[in-house]
Design a protein around this motif. Structure first.
Motif, PDB file in Angstrom:
ATOM      1  N   UNK A 180       0.817  -1.218   0.000  1.00 39.38           N
ATOM      2  CA  UNK A 180       0.000   0.000   0.000  1.00 39.38           C
ATOM      3  C   UNK A 180       0.850   1.268   0.000  1.00 39.38           C
ATOM      4  N   UNK A 181       2.148   1.138   0.273  1.00 46.62           N
ATOM      5  CA  UNK A 181       3.072   2.267   0.340  1.00 46.62           C
ATOM      6  C   UNK A 181       2.527   3.389   1.235  1.00 46.62           C
ATOM      7  N   UNK A 182       2.282   3.078   2.513  1.00 51.67           N
ATOM      8  CA  UNK A 182       1.671   4.066   3.404  1.00 51.67           C
ATOM      9  C   UNK A 182       2.620   5.182   3.817  1.00 51.67           C
ATOM     10  N   UNK A 183       2.028   6.328   4.123  1.00 50.37           N
ATOM     11  CA  UNK A 183       2.798   7.406   4.735  1.00 50.37           C
ATOM     12  C   UNK A 183       3.088   7.079   6.194  1.00 50.37           C
ATOM     13  N   UNK A 184       2.154   6.361   6.823  1.00 50.52           N
ATOM     14  CA  UNK A 184       2.282   6.039   8.238  1.00 50.52           C
ATOM     15  C   UNK A 184       1.591   4.709   8.508  1.00 50.52           C
ATOM     16  N   UNK A 185       2.193   3.894   9.369  1.00 54.72           N
ATOM     17  CA  UNK A 185       1.560   2.666   9.855  1.00 54.72           C
ATOM     18  C   UNK A 185       1.202   2.861  11.314  1.00 54.72           C
ATOM     19  N   UNK A 186      -0.037   2.520  11.675  1.00 51.91           N
ATOM     20  CA  UNK A 186      -0.456   2.601  13.074  1.00 51.91           C
ATOM     21  C   UNK A 186      -0.887   1.214  13.542  1.00 51.91           C
ATOM     22  N   UNK A 187      -0.464   0.874  14.742  1.00 49.93           N
ATOM     23  CA  UNK A 187      -0.772  -0.418  15.357  1.00 49.93           C
ATOM     24  C   UNK A 187      -1.619  -0.146  16.595  1.00 49.93           C
ATOM     25  N   UNK A 188      -2.790  -0.811  16.678  1.00 52.69           N
ATOM     26  CA  UNK A 188      -3.734  -0.419  17.736  1.00 52.69           C
ATOM     27  C   UNK A 188      -3.972  -1.488  18.804  1.00 52.69           C
ATOM     28  N   UNK A 189      -2.889  -2.201  19.172  1.00 50.28           N
ATOM     29  CA  UNK A 189      -2.930  -2.970  20.411  1.00 50.28           C
ATOM     30  C   UNK A 189      -3.153  -4.461  20.311  1.00 50.28           C
ATOM     31  N   UNK A 190      -2.933  -5.123  21.457  1.00 53.44           N
ATOM     32  CA  UNK A 190      -3.045  -6.577  21.645  1.00 53.44           C
ATOM     33  C   UNK A 190      -2.114  -7.338  20.700  1.00 53.44           C
ATOM     34  N   UNK A 191      -0.833  -7.152  20.929  1.00 53.62           N
ATOM     35  CA  UNK A 191       0.188  -7.827  20.131  1.00 53.62           C
ATOM     36  C   UNK A 191       0.453  -9.225  20.651  1.00 53.62           C
ATOM     37  N   UNK A 192       0.265  -9.427  21.951  1.00 53.29           N
ATOM     38  CA  UNK A 192       0.404 -10.736  22.586  1.00 53.29           C
ATOM     39  C   UNK A 192      -0.946 -11.076  23.225  1.00 53.29           C
ATOM     40  N   UNK A 193      -1.013 -12.249  23.852  1.00 53.98           N
ATOM     41  CA  UNK A 193      -2.271 -12.628  24.503  1.00 53.98           C
ATOM     42  C   UNK A 193      -2.164 -12.470  26.016  1.00 53.98           C
ATOM     43  N   UNK A 194      -1.362 -13.302  26.657  1.00 54.35           N
ATOM     44  CA  UNK A 194      -1.128 -13.134  28.092  1.00 54.35           C
ATOM     45  C   UNK A 194       0.369 -12.966  28.356  1.00 54.35           C
ATOM     46  N   UNK A 195       1.131 -14.017  28.098  1.00 50.13           N
ATOM     47  CA  UNK A 195       2.583 -13.981  28.262  1.00 50.13           C
ATOM     48  C   UNK A 195       3.185 -13.014  27.239  1.00 50.13           C
TER      49      UNK A 195
END
Length: 277
Positions: A58-73
């Motif tokens: 997509x060749x973005x100007x900006x990438x945003x990540x909105x949470x929950x990258x892991x589960x518990x550990x």
């Protein structure tokens, strides 16, 4: 999780009108990724690789990540970070944390440190200006944390200036109505997982449906097995674009998948183009 339970990854492209958007930012392109739940079970390496490739395409100007990258550990965050360092954008990658990223007392620090090491900017009740001072990005603490206090952050901004708010839980849109939010980007709900075409997320309607089922059948309804009312209150905002008062909200369906899987609710990479109103 096997693709039969998750569905194929989909790119959703939307155009969002922003009042007072500077001419220089007309056509700015954002990519939003959310709710990875990278734990060896809920997101395959193949889908993660595909999501990164589609974001780069997509060749973005900006990438945003909105949470929950892991589960518990939080331990898998280090391996995930090594994958995410291949994300490409003109002006960087900005992230907020979700409720799963602060599950243990050390989780927040570990996730933040892993991302910071590869150049991802983690915002926790902070304002950033990756595209310049005319379009600030506000990254809020997770709604379920003690630090969720948007007022001291948002009131730092002149109400005449447009802004984009990153807030993991879409329920916060109700609270944020009292301030200007030109676009809120959230995740958390996974789109509701099971969606009835023409009706919407099953979880939004399941209480009414349960009353119509014989008691012997009710225990077989997936949503009865967990109290989904504790996930969010406003399931009508489970996915997609919404107007909340004068503000605009977009909720990404996420990449990770919990049992019983997804139905008519594919994992999502969102490509957002900003235009002036």
């Amino acid at each position: 999780m096997h693709w039969l339970f998750t569905g194929h990854l989909r790119v959703d492209k939307i155009t969002v009108k922003i009042a007072d958007l500077p001419v220089s930012l007309e056509g700015t392109k954002l990519v939003q990724l959310s709710d990875f739940h990278y734990d060896g079970l809920r997101l395959s390496e193949e889908m993660l690789e595909e999501a990164i490739a589609l974001s780069n395409e997509a060749e973005p100007d900006l990438v945003v990540l909105t949470g929950d990258y892991v589960t518990d550990d939080p331990t898998p965050i280090h391996k995930l970070a090594q994958r995410l360092k291949y994300l490409e954008s003109r002006y960087g990658i900005y992230a907020i944390l979700g409720n799963h990223d602060i599950h243990y007392s050390h989780s927040q620090a570990e996730v933040t440190d892993a991302f910071t090491r590869i150049g991802i900017h983690v915002l926790w009740n902070e304002i950033a200006y990756p595209l310049g001072t005319e379009l600030p990005f506000v990254g809020l603490a997770d709604y379920w944390s003690r630090d969720f206090q948007p007022a001291p952050v948002i009131t730092q901004l002149d109400s005449a200036i447009p802004r984009i708010v990153l807030s993991h839980n879409p329920d916060t849109a109700k609270i944020l109505q009292q301030w200007r939010v030109d676009l809120q980007l959230s995740g958390h709900t996974h789109g509701g997982h099971i969606v009835l075409p023409g009706v919407g997320p099953l979880v939004f309607h399941y209480k009414k449906l349960l009353k119509k089922l014989p008691k012997k059948l009710r225990r077989w309804v997936p949503f009865l097995l967990g109290d989904f009312s504790k996930v969010v209150r406003y399931w009508e905002w489970a996915q997609g674009f919404h107007k909340v008062g004068n503000n605009q909200l977009y909720v990404n369906r996420g990449l990770g998948t919990y049992r019983p899987g997804r139905l008519f609710c594919p994992p999502e990479v969102t490509v957002i183009t900003l235009i002036s109103q």
